[in-house]
Design a protein around this motif. Structure first.
Motif, mmCIF file in Angstrom:
data_model
loop_
_atom_site.group_PDB
_atom_site.id
_atom_site.type_symbol
_atom_site.label_atom_id
_atom_site.label_comp_id
_atom_site.label_asym_id
_atom_site.label_seq_id
_atom_site.Cartn_x
_atom_site.Cartn_y
_atom_site.Cartn_z
ATOM 1 N N VAL A 199 6.029 -51.107 13.063
ATOM 2 C CA VAL A 199 5.671 -50.251 12.132
ATOM 3 C C VAL A 199 6.907 -50.179 11.210
ATOM 4 O O VAL A 199 8.115 -50.555 11.538
ATOM 5 N N ASP A 200 7.056 -49.663 10.182
ATOM 6 C CA ASP A 200 8.037 -49.551 9.147
ATOM 7 C C ASP A 200 9.000 -48.276 9.414
ATOM 8 O O ASP A 200 8.375 -47.488 9.785
ATOM 9 N N ARG A 201 10.238 -48.682 9.468
ATOM 10 C CA ARG A 201 11.081 -47.702 10.182
ATOM 11 C C ARG A 201 11.104 -46.243 9.111
ATOM 12 O O ARG A 201 11.160 -45.144 9.628
ATOM 13 N N SER A 202 11.238 -46.435 7.826
ATOM 14 C CA SER A 202 10.945 -45.078 7.047
ATOM 15 C C SER A 202 9.779 -44.711 7.323
ATOM 16 O O SER A 202 9.761 -43.279 7.371
ATOM 17 N N ALA A 203 8.656 -45.291 7.292
ATOM 18 C CA ALA A 203 7.419 -44.585 7.818
ATOM 19 C C ALA A 203 7.573 -43.769 8.929
ATOM 20 O O ALA A 203 6.595 -42.790 9.304
ATOM 21 N N LEU A 204 7.910 -44.561 10.000
ATOM 22 C CA LEU A 204 8.189 -43.965 11.260
ATOM 23 C C LEU A 204 8.988 -42.592 11.283
ATOM 24 O O LEU A 204 8.571 -41.767 11.798
ATOM 25 N N SER A 205 10.284 -42.784 10.690
ATOM 26 C CA SER A 205 10.951 -41.585 10.523
ATOM 27 C C SER A 205 10.356 -40.263 9.645
ATOM 28 O O SER A 205 10.489 -39.216 10.378
ATOM 29 N N GLN A 206 9.548 -40.641 8.647
ATOM 30 C CA GLN A 206 8.761 -39.549 8.084
ATOM 31 C C GLN A 206 7.626 -39.080 9.145
ATOM 32 O O GLN A 206 7.386 -37.804 9.120
ATOM 33 N N GLU A 207 6.887 -39.803 9.590
ATOM 34 C CA GLU A 207 5.848 -39.278 10.662
ATOM 35 C C GLU A 207 6.617 -38.577 11.788
ATOM 36 O O GLU A 207 6.152 -37.425 12.124
ATOM 37 N N LEU A 208 7.803 -38.929 12.234
ATOM 38 C CA LEU A 208 8.272 -38.043 13.182
ATOM 39 C C LEU A 208 8.800 -36.815 12.750
ATOM 40 O O LEU A 208 8.497 -35.577 13.404
ATOM 41 N N GLY A 209 9.397 -36.764 11.654
ATOM 42 C CA GLY A 209 9.801 -35.628 10.679
ATOM 43 C C GLY A 209 8.548 -34.639 10.731
ATOM 44 O O GLY A 209 8.503 -33.423 10.950
ATOM 45 N N ASN A 210 7.232 -35.129 10.347
ATOM 46 C CA ASN A 210 6.015 -34.343 10.392
ATOM 47 C C ASN A 210 5.579 -33.852 11.721
ATOM 48 O O ASN A 210 5.252 -32.604 11.740
ATOM 49 N N MET A 211 5.702 -34.646 12.551
ATOM 50 C CA MET A 211 5.283 -33.842 13.907
ATOM 51 C C MET A 211 6.273 -33.053 14.254
ATOM 52 O O MET A 211 5.920 -32.187 15.182
ATOM 53 N N ARG A 212 7.619 -33.056 14.074
ATOM 54 C CA ARG A 212 8.646 -32.062 14.421
ATOM 55 C C ARG A 212 8.087 -30.674 13.598
ATOM 56 O O ARG A 212 8.188 -29.789 14.541
ATOM 57 N N ARG A 213 7.711 -30.911 12.545
ATOM 58 C CA ARG A 213 7.575 -29.772 11.611
ATOM 59 C C ARG A 213 6.228 -28.850 12.164
ATOM 60 O O ARG A 213 5.961 -27.852 12.158
ATOM 61 N N ASP A 235 17.040 -47.043 19.599
ATOM 62 C CA ASP A 235 17.133 -46.402 18.322
ATOM 63 C C ASP A 235 16.065 -46.269 17.486
ATOM 64 O O ASP A 235 14.878 -46.892 17.706
ATOM 65 N N ARG A 236 16.338 -45.857 16.320
ATOM 66 C CA ARG A 236 15.082 -45.730 15.433
ATOM 67 C C ARG A 236 14.410 -47.033 15.008
ATOM 68 O O ARG A 236 13.233 -47.238 14.786
ATOM 69 N N GLN A 237 15.411 -47.866 14.671
ATOM 70 C CA GLN A 237 14.968 -49.281 14.127
ATOM 71 C C GLN A 237 14.326 -50.010 15.123
ATOM 72 O O GLN A 237 13.276 -50.670 15.316
ATOM 73 N N GLY A 238 14.834 -49.824 16.678
ATOM 74 C CA GLY A 238 14.429 -50.488 17.688
ATOM 75 C C GLY A 238 12.912 -49.865 18.000
ATOM 76 O O GLY A 238 11.943 -50.849 18.512
ATOM 77 N N LEU A 239 12.718 -48.610 17.625
ATOM 78 C CA LEU A 239 11.335 -48.120 18.036
ATOM 79 C C LEU A 239 10.190 -48.500 17.094
ATOM 80 O O LEU A 239 9.285 -49.045 17.425
ATOM 81 N N ALA A 240 10.720 -48.689 15.624
ATOM 82 C CA ALA A 240 9.879 -49.460 14.746
ATOM 83 C C ALA A 240 9.677 -50.764 15.113
ATOM 84 O O ALA A 240 8.413 -51.184 14.968
ATOM 85 N N ASP A 241 10.475 -51.438 15.382
ATOM 86 C CA ASP A 241 10.052 -52.894 15.835
ATOM 87 C C ASP A 241 9.216 -52.963 17.089
ATOM 88 O O ASP A 241 8.444 -53.785 17.052
ATOM 89 N N TYR A 242 9.426 -52.263 17.982
ATOM 90 C CA TYR A 242 8.680 -52.042 18.979
ATOM 91 C C TYR A 242 7.331 -51.642 18.843
ATOM 92 O O TYR A 242 6.276 -52.401 19.485
#
Length: 223
Positions: free
Chosen positions: A190-204, A180-187
């Motif tokens: 990286v920080d979960r919030s920063a990861l989610s933001q970057e994924l959103g940027n890459m989607r856009r 899940d998102r927290q698991g990917l961040a832990d793997y």
């Protein structure tokens, strides 16, 4: 003792060993099983182990927490995979925590009996030793791959390195990951919030699309 769930298990450890030969082999290895619910600790960090864990069903995460409680996921394993082998022979306490990521059943195999031949010559046991070496080599390759992901300097580079590898491993630009998102961040450490933001940027930007743990990598022509 009942070994039915292991005699038919698709695992590299039993590669080349006919199912009918496995019950005697498992008895030789003093195999025993236990079931765990999601989130339950199988082995805590610091414990001394003399067995290997073989996953019959479910998922297991290997975790490490630092002094301040920051968690890293070192790996997520599924049916047929082994864990604990790096410590079963080394004489050192576990450097990781093994935790059930989903309800699971684990078979524990005596490490000493894995590498010692039976009293009577046993072709299955000889094959088991060869398989074990191959499993350890495969795990070393996976560890090297994770180091390659983590050595990337930015969150985006780490994500793309990991997702590109998963796409190649699964043979498709559309795939699912075991986190899940927290698991990917832990793997990826990286920080979960920063990861989610970057994924959103890459989607856009049209690099990828995703829903929960399902991803689609987009080629430039598709962007």
């Amino acid at each position: 003792m009942e070994y039915l769930d292991l005699t038919a298990l698709d695992t590299p450890l039993f590669s080349g060993i006919p199912p009918e030969e496995r019950p005697a082999l498992l008895e030789c290895l003093q195999a025993r099983s236990a079931s765990y619910s999601r989130g339950e600790i199988i082995w805590p960090e610091g414990e001394e182990v003399r067995t290997l864990g073989l996953i019959a069903c479910g998922q297991v995460q290997l975790l490490r927490d630092d002094f301040w409680g920051n968690r890293s996921i070192l790996g997520q394993l599924g049916p047929g995979e082994l864990f604990g082998e790096a410590y079963a022979w080394g004489g050192e306490p576990l450097g990781v925590t093994a935790q059930a990521a989903a309800p699971c059943r684990i078979w524990f195999l005596d490490a000493r009996r894995l590498t010692r031949p039976c009293a009577a010559p046993c072709p299955a046991h000889a094959r088991l030793a060869v398989n074990l070496v191959e499993v350890l080599c495969a795990k070393n390759r996976l560890l090297s791959r994770k180091i390659a992901h983590l050595s990337q300097r930015s969150i985006r580079s780490k994500v793309l390195s990991y997702l590109s590898w998963e796409a190649g491993r699964q043979g498709s630009s559309r795939f699912s990951i075991p986190f899940d998102r927290q698991g990917l961040a832990d793997y990826l450490s990286v920080d979960r919030s920063a990861l989610s933001q970057e994924l959103g940027n890459m989607r856009r930007e049209g690099l990828l699309d995703f829903h929960k743990n399902h991803f689609l990598l987009l080629a430039p022509a598709q962007a």
